[in-house]
Scaffold this motif. Structure first.
Motif, PDB file in Angstrom:
ATOM      1  N   GLU A   1      52.308  63.376  24.003  1.00 32.53           N
ATOM      2  CA  GLU A   1      52.920  64.552  24.619  1.00 32.53           C
ATOM      3  C   GLU A   1      54.354  64.700  24.114  1.00 32.53           C
ATOM      4  N   LEU A   2      54.861  65.899  24.309  1.00 26.38           N
ATOM      5  CA  LEU A   2      56.214  66.227  23.876  1.00 26.38           C
ATOM      6  C   LEU A   2      57.037  66.524  25.122  1.00 26.38           C
ATOM      7  N   SER A   3      58.122  65.810  25.306  1.00 23.39           N
ATOM      8  CA  SER A   3      58.987  66.026  26.474  1.00 23.39           C
ATOM      9  C   SER A   3      60.177  66.879  26.055  1.00 23.39           C
ATOM     10  N   LEU A   4      60.288  68.024  26.695  1.00 25.15           N
ATOM     11  CA  LEU A   4      61.368  68.970  26.394  1.00 25.15           C
ATOM     12  C   LEU A   4      62.008  69.436  27.691  1.00 25.15           C
ATOM     13  N   PRO A   5      63.294  69.806  27.642  1.00 23.72           N
ATOM     14  CA  PRO A   5      63.856  70.481  28.803  1.00 23.72           C
ATOM     15  C   PRO A   5      63.212  71.855  28.956  1.00 23.72           C
ATOM     16  N   VAL A   6      63.264  72.407  30.142  1.00 22.93           N
ATOM     17  CA  VAL A   6      62.613  73.705  30.403  1.00 22.93           C
ATOM     18  C   VAL A   6      63.168  74.773  29.476  1.00 22.93           C
TER      19      VAL A   6
ATOM     20  N   LEU B   1      66.924  82.191  32.575  1.00 28.49           N
ATOM     21  CA  LEU B   1      67.808  82.016  33.732  1.00 28.49           C
ATOM     22  C   LEU B   1      67.275  80.904  34.639  1.00 28.49           C
ATOM     23  N   VAL B   2      65.978  80.881  34.891  1.00 29.49           N
ATOM     24  CA  VAL B   2      65.379  79.822  35.714  1.00 29.49           C
ATOM     25  C   VAL B   2      65.573  78.467  35.039  1.00 29.49           C
ATOM     26  N   ALA B   3      65.400  78.416  33.713  1.00 31.55           N
ATOM     27  CA  ALA B   3      65.557  77.161  32.989  1.00 31.55           C
ATOM     28  C   ALA B   3      66.991  76.654  33.072  1.00 31.55           C
ATOM     29  N   LEU B   4      67.944  77.551  33.043  1.00 29.49           N
ATOM     30  CA  LEU B   4      69.343  77.132  33.133  1.00 29.49           C
ATOM     31  C   LEU B   4      69.698  76.671  34.550  1.00 29.49           C
ATOM     32  N   GLU B   5      69.057  77.254  35.534  1.00 31.50           N
ATOM     33  CA  GLU B   5      69.318  76.875  36.930  1.00 31.50           C
ATOM     34  C   GLU B   5      68.685  75.521  37.282  1.00 31.50           C
ATOM     35  N   ASN B   6      67.543  75.224  36.674  1.00 32.60           N
ATOM     36  CA  ASN B   6      66.793  74.006  36.996  1.00 32.60           C
ATOM     37  C   ASN B   6      66.589  73.188  35.726  1.00 32.60           C
ATOM     38  N   PRO B   7      67.539  72.347  35.380  1.00 34.13           N
ATOM     39  CA  PRO B   7      67.382  71.562  34.142  1.00 34.13           C
ATOM     40  C   PRO B   7      66.388  70.414  34.334  1.00 34.13           C
ATOM     41  N   GLN B   8      65.123  70.714  34.246  1.00 29.17           N
ATOM     42  CA  GLN B   8      64.086  69.693  34.385  1.00 29.17           C
ATOM     43  C   GLN B   8      63.435  69.448  33.033  1.00 29.17           C
ATOM     44  N   VAL B   9      62.664  68.395  32.951  1.00 29.03           N
ATOM     45  CA  VAL B   9      61.956  68.057  31.720  1.00 29.03           C
ATOM     46  C   VAL B   9      60.494  68.461  31.889  1.00 29.03           C
ATOM     47  N   VAL B  10      59.960  69.080  30.848  1.00 29.92           N
ATOM     48  CA  VAL B  10      58.564  69.515  30.834  1.00 29.92           C
ATOM     49  C   VAL B  10      57.839  68.681  29.789  1.00 29.92           C
ATOM     50  N   ARG B  11      56.646  68.213  30.150  1.00 34.08           N
ATOM     51  CA  ARG B  11      55.839  67.447  29.209  1.00 34.08           C
ATOM     52  C   ARG B  11      54.731  68.345  28.674  1.00 34.08           C
TER      53      ARG B  11
END
Length: 128
Positions: A40-45, A21-31
């Motif tokens: 590094e691997l860049s993925l959405p939350v 739910l938090v990931a859907l609310e905040n579409p940020q990229v995580v490295r």
């Protein structure tokens, strides 16, 4: 003990649902750093959460493998022991049956008797 495991799984699923739910609310990229310093691997939350959930599910599934192997090995061992026991019992029975002398009727018993035997009866004193 099974109840504790069940509650733990429920709590982990609730935590996973909250993280999703938090990931859907905040579409940020995580490295995420790759092993051995290879970048590094860049993925959405959401993708990172899904990756960690799949990794956790695979780990939990692998925890069940050794008990299943033990059950399978025990079952095979029981079948092997039962088969060996049946073979020993069959061999013992054959040995005992082979050791017994066959019961051949004697030549005298084969010839019919010429005299007749009356059955023994009890007589009371007043019978004619």
């Amino acid at each position: 003990m099974r109840l504790v495991s069940f509650v733990q799984v429920l709590l982990l699923l609730a935590l996973a649902a909250y993280l999703l739910l938090v990931a859907l609310e905040n579409p940020q990229v995580v490295r995420l750093p790759l092993p051995f310093g290879r970048g590094e691997l860049s993925l959405p939350v959401g993708g990172a959460v899904a990756l960690f959930l799949v990794t956790g599910a695979v780990y939990a599934a692998l925890l069940f493998v050794p008990p299943l192997w033990n059950v399978r090995a025990k079952r095979r061992r029981d079948v092997r022991e039962r088969s060996a026991l049946e073979n020993r019992l069959a061999a013992t029975l054959q040995a005992r049956l082979g050791a017994m002398t066959p019961a051949h009727p004697s030549a005298d018993a084969e010839q019919p008797q010429t005299g007749t035997q009356l059955p023994a009866t009890q007589t009371s004193g007043n019978q004619p």
